[in-house]
Design an enzyme around this catalytic site. Structure first.
Site, PDB file in Angstrom:
ATOM      1  N   LYS A  22       0.813  -1.094   0.096  1.00 46.56           N
ATOM      2  CA  LYS A  22       0.014  -0.100  -0.004  1.00 46.56           C
ATOM      3  C   LYS A  22       1.020   1.171   0.141  1.00 46.56           C
ATOM      4  CE  LYS A  22      -1.763   1.467   4.086  1.00 46.56           C
ATOM      5  NZ  LYS A  22      -1.218   2.912   4.517  1.00 46.56           N
ATOM      6  N   ASN A  23       1.799   1.168   0.999  1.00 46.05           N
ATOM      7  CA  ASN A  23       2.686   2.412   0.991  1.00 46.05           C
ATOM      8  C   ASN A  23       3.801   2.745  -0.047  1.00 46.05           C
ATOM      9  OD1 ASN A  23       1.213   3.104   3.382  1.00 46.05           O
ATOM     10  ND2 ASN A  23       2.800   2.589   4.806  1.00 46.05           N
ATOM     11  N   CYS A 116      -3.601  12.513  13.353  1.00 43.41           N
ATOM     12  CA  CYS A 116      -4.470  11.671  13.456  1.00 43.41           C
ATOM     13  C   CYS A 116      -4.270  10.877  14.652  1.00 43.41           C
ATOM     14  CB  CYS A 116      -4.183  10.637  12.172  1.00 43.41           C
ATOM     15  SG  CYS A 116      -2.419   9.895  12.392  1.00 43.41           S
ATOM     16  N   ARG A 121       0.907  14.856  13.115  1.00 46.34           N
ATOM     17  CA  ARG A 121       1.805  14.173  11.908  1.00 46.34           C
ATOM     18  C   ARG A 121       1.867  15.699  11.108  1.00 46.34           C
ATOM     19  NH1 ARG A 121      -0.400   8.955  10.074  1.00 46.34           N
ATOM     20  NH2 ARG A 121       1.329   9.034   8.420  1.00 46.34           N
ATOM     21  N   ASP A 307       5.180   0.528  12.061  1.00 50.29           N
ATOM     22  CA  ASP A 307       3.907  -0.240  11.402  1.00 50.29           C
ATOM     23  C   ASP A 307       3.775  -1.806  11.802  1.00 50.29           C
ATOM     24  OD1 ASP A 307       3.170   2.410  10.214  1.00 50.29           O
ATOM     25  OD2 ASP A 307       3.823   1.758   8.134  1.00 50.29           O
ATOM     26  N   ARG A 399      -8.280  -0.400   5.199  1.00 54.03           N
ATOM     27  CA  ARG A 399      -7.361   0.675   4.650  1.00 54.03           C
ATOM     28  C   ARG A 399      -6.169  -0.073   4.349  1.00 54.03           C
ATOM     29  NH1 ARG A 399      -5.749   4.603   8.103  1.00 54.03           N
ATOM     30  NH2 ARG A 399      -4.561   4.993   6.719  1.00 54.03           N
TER      31      ARG A 399
END
Ligand code: EPU
Length: 420
Positions: A22-23, A116, A121, A307, A399
């Site tokens: 995803k990233n 968030c 951030r 993560d 997500r």
């Protein structure tokens, strides 16, 4: 709204195929805005964040089509430099259109993503880097507004209080590829996702040296062409399944991975006593009945990834002894602690460290997902807990994890989705 229900206690075994990262995909899709022609991105995971990026690219004036894990992006002649609040507020990573818009159109207006649940951030490094290239940047009415007559290559030091920044490096790199002259980015993020972005830009005709290192050298070019690119495997999804293997005392073969991208996790799993072996593109994790506690500190790549912090903590909650988990990237990223404690874990906070005392077993409970990786940790905890766990607000998990319950079921887990 949906929730995930898990009947705990099943030992996981078998093989699981890992999706594209995803990233890596998100900035690569944004980078496609820089090309004159069409780009095709393959191995794209089917996730909510990717759909958000597709909507954003369309609203910026790109033609985007999707089929079977690949996305094609063709910027039209009428690109719009505005990323509105409505889209950016649902996904912080939308900030990565700032660099390409500025590079291509010499102006950009992107809603400020704000903080968030994992903590503040800031985007000061994005701004610092783009200003160094010659952009005038103001913050007005909740938007970052950037303009530049022309962008000029410079030497830029891009380190902040928490080290390098993944998306700031991406943004500055994406603006610099079309700038006049040479740009040096020092203290660039060297995460595999940044390297993948650099490789895609190179396929488009950009001149970049040092992708995957802390020093990027970019020679600006006049134009970029569309390119075809296959996204790297998702090291965080892979890591989550590796932890699941160790945690359920199972035997899990994670396929379609680049094992080196998970060296920090492999090192910790081995230190905890799990049996980890790998080939060129698979990693097999066999959990021992009794594991040992290990201390973990999150750091920029190649350090232990933030993560995977929550997932590693879930593992430590049922490992006898005491482990200390320290967060050096997002000092407040501990929303999962109170939910894990509702399941019977013994974790207490000391600043940005969690002190985890392993318990014999967790017990299933109703828990609330607060962010993507916290959700993954609660899922892992549910897999080994006694009885039933209901993970609410599961949209966070969607997500970032493609077909998660299907993949977990394939390994023998009892997990399903229910309407709230
Ligand atoms: N930071 C600054 N100033 C900036 C930018 C960042 O001080 O201008 C700080 C951050 O506050 C943080 C540190 O630098 O303390 C690193 O943040 P970074 O900018 O690298 O994070 P990011 O690029 O916004 C990406 C991932 C995150 C992942 C981080 C760290 C994407 C879309 N997101 O975010 O992924 O945690 O890098 O590796 O690539 C996730 O997937 O769950 C996720 C949150």
């Amino acid at each position: 709204m949906e929730k995930l229900v898990i009947q705990g206690g099943k030992r996981l075994s078998g093989e699981v195929e890992i999706s594209g990262a995803k990233n890596a995909t998100l900035p690569i899709l944004a980078a496609a805005l820089l090309a004159d022609g069409e780009s095709v991105i393959e191995n794209v995971p089917n996730l909510r964040d990717i759909s958000t990026m597709v909507r954003l690219l369309r609203s910026l004036g790109a033609r985007v089509t999707q089929s079977n894990g690949s996305i094609s992006v063709k910027p039209t002649n009428s690109l719009v430099p505005l990323a509105p609040y409505k889209l950016v507020s649902t996904m912080r990573a939308s900030i990565c259109v700032l660099g390409p818009l500025l590079g291509r159109l010499h102006e950009a207006e992107v809603s400020l993503p704000g903080g968030c649940v994992i903590g503040p951030r800031p985007i000061d490094l994005h701004i610092k880097g783009l200003e160094a290239l010659g952009a005038k940047i103001t913050i007005e009415h909740g938007y970052v507004k950037a303009k530049a007559k022309e962008l000029r290559g410079r030497e830029i030091y891009l380190g902040g209080s928490f080290g390098s920044s993944v998306l700031a490096t991406g943004n500055v790199m994406m603006a610099a590829v079309l700038a006049k002259g040479e740009t040096w980015i020092e203290n660039a993020a060297c995460e595999p996702e940044v390297e993948d972005l650099a490789n895609f830009l190179i396929c488009m005709g950009a001149k970049i040296e040092g992708g995957g290192t802390h020093l990027l050298r970019i020679q600006g070019v006049k134009k970029l062409r569309g390119a075809r690119h296959r996204v790297i495997p998702d090291r965080i999804e892979a890591g989550t399944f590796m932890v699941a293997g160790a945690m359920s005392r199972g035997d899990v073969m994670v396929k379609n991975v680049i094992p080196q991208h998970n060296n920090a996790l492999i090192d910790k799993l081995r230190a905890a006593g799990a049996d980890v072996t790998h080939t060129k593109n698979t990693v097999r994790v066999r959990g021992k009945k009794v594991l040992k506690p290990v201390d973990v500190t999150t750091l920029p790549y190649p350090g232990f990834p933030t993560d995977l912090q929550a997932q590693m903590m879930a593992l430590m909650t049922i490992t006898p002894g005491i482990s200390v988990i320290t967060e050096k990237i997002y000092p407040d990223r501990f929303m999962h602690v109170s939910e894990l404690n509702r399941m019977g874990s013994k974790v207490f906070m000391e600043g940005s460290s969690a002190i985890v005392t392993g318990v014999k077993r967790l017990s299933g409970a109703h828990v609330m997902a607060s962010d993507l990786r916290a959700s993954a940790a609660l899922l892992l905890a549910g897999l080994v807990a006694e009885g039933r766990t209901d993970v609410h607000r599961i949209y966070h998990l969607d997500r970032g994890y493609e077909k998660v319950e299907e993949k977990m079921k394939g390994l023998g887990a009892a997990v399903w989705r229910e309407k709230e």
